[in-house]
Motif scaffolding. Structure first.
Motif, short mmCIF file in Angstrom:
data_model
loop_
_atom_site.label_atom_id
_atom_site.label_comp_id
_atom_site.label_asym_id
_atom_site.label_seq_id
_atom_site.Cartn_x
_atom_site.Cartn_y
_atom_site.Cartn_z
N LYS A 15 0.78 -1.28 -0.15
CA LYS A 15 -0.25 -0.06 0.02
C LYS A 15 0.66 1.36 0.07
CE LYS A 15 -3.93 -1.78 2.37
NZ LYS A 15 -4.97 -1.89 3.39
N LEU A 16 1.94 1.24 0.33
CA LEU A 16 2.93 2.15 0.52
C LEU A 16 3.57 2.59 -0.97
CD1 LEU A 16 5.18 1.58 3.66
CD2 LEU A 16 3.48 3.39 3.38
N HIS A 17 3.31 1.98 -2.02
CA HIS A 17 3.87 2.09 -3.27
C HIS A 17 3.08 2.04 -4.41
CE1 HIS A 17 4.87 -2.24 -3.28
NE2 HIS A 17 4.99 -1.97 -4.66
N ALA A 69 -0.04 5.88 0.21
CA ALA A 69 -0.81 5.33 1.25
C ALA A 69 -2.14 6.03 1.45
CB ALA A 69 -0.05 4.64 2.28
N ILE A 70 -1.76 7.26 2.01
CA ILE A 70 -3.08 8.03 2.26
C ILE A 70 -3.94 8.16 1.00
CG2 ILE A 70 -3.67 10.45 2.79
CD1 ILE A 70 -1.02 10.66 4.30
N TYR A 71 -3.52 8.42 -0.20
CA TYR A 71 -4.25 8.59 -1.35
C TYR A 71 -4.95 7.28 -1.78
CZ TYR A 71 -2.64 13.31 -2.73
OH TYR A 71 -2.78 14.62 -2.62
N GLY A 72 -4.55 6.15 -1.22
CA GLY A 72 -5.08 4.90 -1.67
C GLY A 72 -6.22 4.44 -0.60
N ASP A 73 -6.22 5.01 0.77
CA ASP A 73 -6.86 4.76 1.79
C ASP A 73 -8.33 5.05 1.63
OD1 ASP A 73 -6.39 3.97 4.98
OD2 ASP A 73 -8.07 5.44 4.80
N SER A 74 -9.11 3.93 1.62
CA SER A 74 -10.55 4.08 1.12
C SER A 74 -11.17 4.93 2.29
CB SER A 74 -11.18 2.62 0.85
OG SER A 74 -11.22 1.98 2.22
N LYS A 75 -11.06 4.69 3.54
CA LYS A 75 -11.74 5.62 4.74
C LYS A 75 -11.50 7.01 4.26
CE LYS A 75 -12.15 5.73 9.65
NZ LYS A 75 -11.68 5.18 10.99
N TRP A 76 -10.03 7.52 4.06
CA TRP A 76 -9.65 8.76 4.13
C TRP A 76 -10.30 9.20 2.69
CZ3 TRP A 76 -7.27 11.59 0.08
CH2 TRP A 76 -6.78 12.90 0.57
N ARG A 77 -10.27 8.73 1.80
CA ARG A 77 -10.95 9.06 0.58
C ARG A 77 -12.52 9.34 0.69
NH1 ARG A 77 -7.94 7.15 -4.61
NH2 ARG A 77 -9.83 7.49 -5.78
N SER A 78 -13.17 8.37 1.27
CA SER A 78 -14.69 8.55 1.54
C SER A 78 -14.89 9.79 2.26
CB SER A 78 -15.18 7.49 2.15
OG SER A 78 -14.59 7.17 3.24
N SER A 79 -13.92 9.88 3.48
CA SER A 79 -14.19 11.14 4.35
C SER A 79 -14.09 12.50 3.70
CB SER A 79 -13.20 11.04 5.63
OG SER A 79 -13.48 9.77 6.35
N VAL A 80 -13.22 12.60 2.75
CA VAL A 80 -12.70 13.86 2.02
C VAL A 80 -13.77 14.08 0.98
CG1 VAL A 80 -11.23 15.08 0.64
CG2 VAL A 80 -10.33 13.74 2.56
N GLU A 122 -2.31 6.60 16.18
CA GLU A 122 -2.90 5.33 15.58
C GLU A 122 -3.19 5.33 14.14
OE1 GLU A 122 -6.44 8.67 16.16
OE2 GLU A 122 -4.55 8.12 17.29
N HIS A 123 -2.63 6.45 13.54
CA HIS A 123 -2.51 6.34 12.16
C HIS A 123 -1.18 6.41 11.70
CE1 HIS A 123 -6.73 7.21 11.93
NE2 HIS A 123 -6.68 8.30 12.84
N ARG A 124 -0.64 5.41 10.92
CA ARG A 124 0.74 5.29 10.56
C ARG A 124 1.33 6.34 9.40
NH1 ARG A 124 1.43 -1.26 9.94
NH2 ARG A 124 1.29 -1.94 11.99
N TYR A 125 0.34 6.82 8.67
CA TYR A 125 0.77 7.66 7.45
C TYR A 125 1.27 9.14 7.72
CZ TYR A 125 -1.40 3.92 5.29
OH TYR A 125 -1.70 2.34 5.28
N TRP A 126 1.30 9.45 9.00
CA TRP A 126 1.52 10.77 9.38
C TRP A 126 2.56 10.59 10.70
CZ3 TRP A 126 -3.61 10.07 8.24
CH2 TRP A 126 -4.13 10.98 7.15
N LYS A 127 3.51 11.76 10.63
CA LYS A 127 4.38 12.04 11.90
C LYS A 127 3.64 12.75 12.73
CE LYS A 127 8.92 11.13 9.73
NZ LYS A 127 8.69 10.34 8.99
N GLN A 128 4.00 12.51 14.18
CA GLN A 128 3.56 13.33 15.06
C GLN A 128 4.87 14.09 15.68
OE1 GLN A 128 2.78 9.77 15.35
NE2 GLN A 128 1.10 10.36 14.00
N GLY A 129 4.49 15.01 16.72
CA GLY A 129 5.58 15.90 17.24
C GLY A 129 5.70 15.46 18.53
N VAL A 130 7.03 15.26 19.03
CA VAL A 130 7.36 14.80 20.14
C VAL A 130 8.16 15.54 20.84
CG1 VAL A 130 8.44 12.64 21.36
CG2 VAL A 130 7.55 12.41 19.12
#
Length: 517
Positions: free
Chosen positions: A8-10, A193-204, A466-474
């Motif tokens: 899904k990453l490529h 991966a974000i552009y291919g994520d069905s949940k993300w696409r349906s939300s947008v 809980e979402h792998r496709y973004w970085k958080q700030g630590v």
């Protein structure tokens, strides 16, 4: 190895075939128009152990004898025996150092699930030594247990590359896309991966569809680098006019749109990408000037919708609140917004959680005396965060928490700042008192942004752990702190903390202060 996650990453083309929203980022016959760059990607592969299938035993690619000067370039071919059925989606590599002449002392950067003599006893998590992941194109190469495949590898002074040398069938549509390289977009694996994520696409999709309802001939401005939003706005409303600023993609974005326009059922006379983007466009820009493009002229008069994911091509891998550039861009365009202009996302929420991060903290703490040598001089260069002398504080780290080794949430997730995009940009200040819900050692705070896409607060795009496709700030503490539930476990444990934050969105500078109670 075979791994749906790595696939899904490529392979956006293969993933997009499984969604049915009518948007074609990668039209049939143009599967190479969006790709990841052909290089090795660093990743903590221990975190995906349950999501991979090994298709071979470990094998050696290159050996370098440091007693003599190595060759700058090299090539090799390896016959690899397959140990299980599956599709080869990627190859994971690492290095092993032999530290003595006799070959009895080794240092390995292999993932923990690799059983080899050099890996025995090596279980320490090290952020600075990840494994390397190389993606193979498309759905990968289908193999069966017992067969052999030929792997070709080459190296330069700084990189290693691989090739399975798969022959493409003559009837494969990929043979027709050689000219697409001129318009090809090279995106990060996470973005694909974000552009291919069905949940993300349906939300947008739901957010944009709701925004377009009741609007006749709307002028929509996409202020960021979102190709998905551009295609979506043009596709959902046949009377809409879309202006995409593409601050990072620029002419590449325009060429991409022209290539995929037919597959997405709209014409380029309803879409515009300015050749050059000014810092700010105002009504005064129309005075004494002639524009050949009617869409651009209308843009300088009135905007009905201003939208973004937000996603900026140049900000990938950076701190999550740096995408508040969207708020700055929205403010610059305020003079050309209509009175009832819709802003999407309408709000951003900065959230945080106190966490135990022992592995990450150890890899970022200050160096001192190591085996009799003073290493403190490199602390500033390496960006050390832990064990800093007061009142010094370490920087925020952009990090994917799921790749952070051992982790544990110690508090409830709390809101510390809110950003109202319906209003022009302004400084933000917030304070929260948070109780600890678990006992343990607190090493710092993890922060992220939730993007509220609609005014009903029903569509939320979260960039949390809980979402792998973004970085958080630590934000790591100078010294770890023992905490407990209400501090009742021990007099030395803290039961809550007060967190105060100040953010200047125009510079994306966040100041975070805390006090344990």
């Amino acid at each position: 190895m075979a791994s749906t996650y790595l696939w899904k990453l490529h392979d956006l083309s293969g993933i997009e075939a499984k969604v049915s929203d009518g948007i074609h980022l990668v039209p049939t016959g143009s599967d190479s128009i969006i790709q990841v760059k052909s290089r090795q990607y660093p990743m903590h592969c221990d975190a995906i152990r349950e999501e991979i299938k090994l298709l071979s035993e470990p094998f050696e690619i290159f050996e370098f004898d440091f007693w003599k000067r190595p060759e700058s370039n090299g090539e090799t071919k390896v016959q690899v025996k397959v140990i299980d059925d599956g599709n080869i989606h990627a190859i994971v590599s690492w290095w092993v150092l032999q530290l003595d002449r006799e070959g009895t002392v080794f240092y390995s950067t292999a993932p923990r699930w690799i059983n080899s003599p050099a890996s025995i006893g090596y279980w320490d998590w090290c952020d600075h030594w990840k494994q390397c992941v190389w993606f193979f194109r498309g759905k990968g190469m289908s193999v069966s247990r017992g067969e052999e495949v030929l792997l070709e590898a080459s190296h330069t002074e700084t990189s290693v590359s691989y090739n399975l040398n798969v022959q493409v069938p003559k009837n494969d549509t990929r043979q027709h896309d050689h000219n697409i390289r001129d318009f090809q977009l090279l995106l990060s694996p996470e973005r694909i991966a974000i552009y291919g994520d069905s949940k993300w696409r349906s939300s947008v999709l739901a957010a944009v569809r709701n925004a377009l309802q009741g609007r006749v001939n709307p002028l929509c401005v996409v202020v960021d680098d979102s190709i998905f939003l551009t295609l979506l706005a043009a596709n959902l409303s046949k009377t809409s006019h879309v202006l995409s600023l593409f601050p990072g993609l620029r002419e590449k974005g325009a060429q991409y749109l022209e290539t995929v326009v037919k597959a997405n059922c709209f014409s380029m006379d309803r879409v515009e990408v300015p050749e050059k983007r000014k810092p700010c466009l105002t009504l005064q820009d129309t005075r004494g000037k002639k524009y050949s493009n009617k869409l651009l002229l209308r843009f300088l008069s009135q905007v009905d919708m201003l939208i973004g994911e937000p996603y900026y091509y140049a900000n990938e891998g950076m701190l999550p609140w740096q995408n508040l550039r969207f708020w700055k861009d929205r403010t610059l365009l305020d003079p050309v917004l209509s009175e009832d202009a819709l802003i999407m996302p309408c709000k951003g929420i900065l959230k945080a959680c106190a966490m135990s991060l022992p592995d990450l903290w150890c890899s970022r703490c200050c160096l001192g005396d190591v085996e009799g040598f003073d290493h403190s001089i490199v602390n500033t260069t390496l960006g050390a965060c832990g064990e800093l002398p007061a009142p010094k504080e370490g920087p925020f780290l952009p990090f994917s928490i799921w790749q952070c080794g051992e982790i544990k949430e110690l508090s409830e997730i709390f809101t510390i700042l809110e950003f109202d995009f319906s209003k022009p940009i302004s400084s933000c200040h917030g304070t929260a008192q948070v109780k600890f819900t678990e006992g343990g050692i607190c090493h710092g705070f993890v922060l992220w942004v939730d993007w509220i896409m609609d005014t009903d607060n029903s569509i939320v795009i979260s960039t949390g752990p809980e979402h792998r496709y973004w970085k958080q700030g630590v934000k790591l503490l100078s010294k770890p702190v023992a905490v407990g539930i209400n501090g009742c476990n021990s007099n030395s444990e803290y039961g809550s903390t007060i967190v105060e934050a100040l953010l200047e969105p125009s510079s994306s500078e966040l100041i975070l202060k805390h006090a344990f109670l």
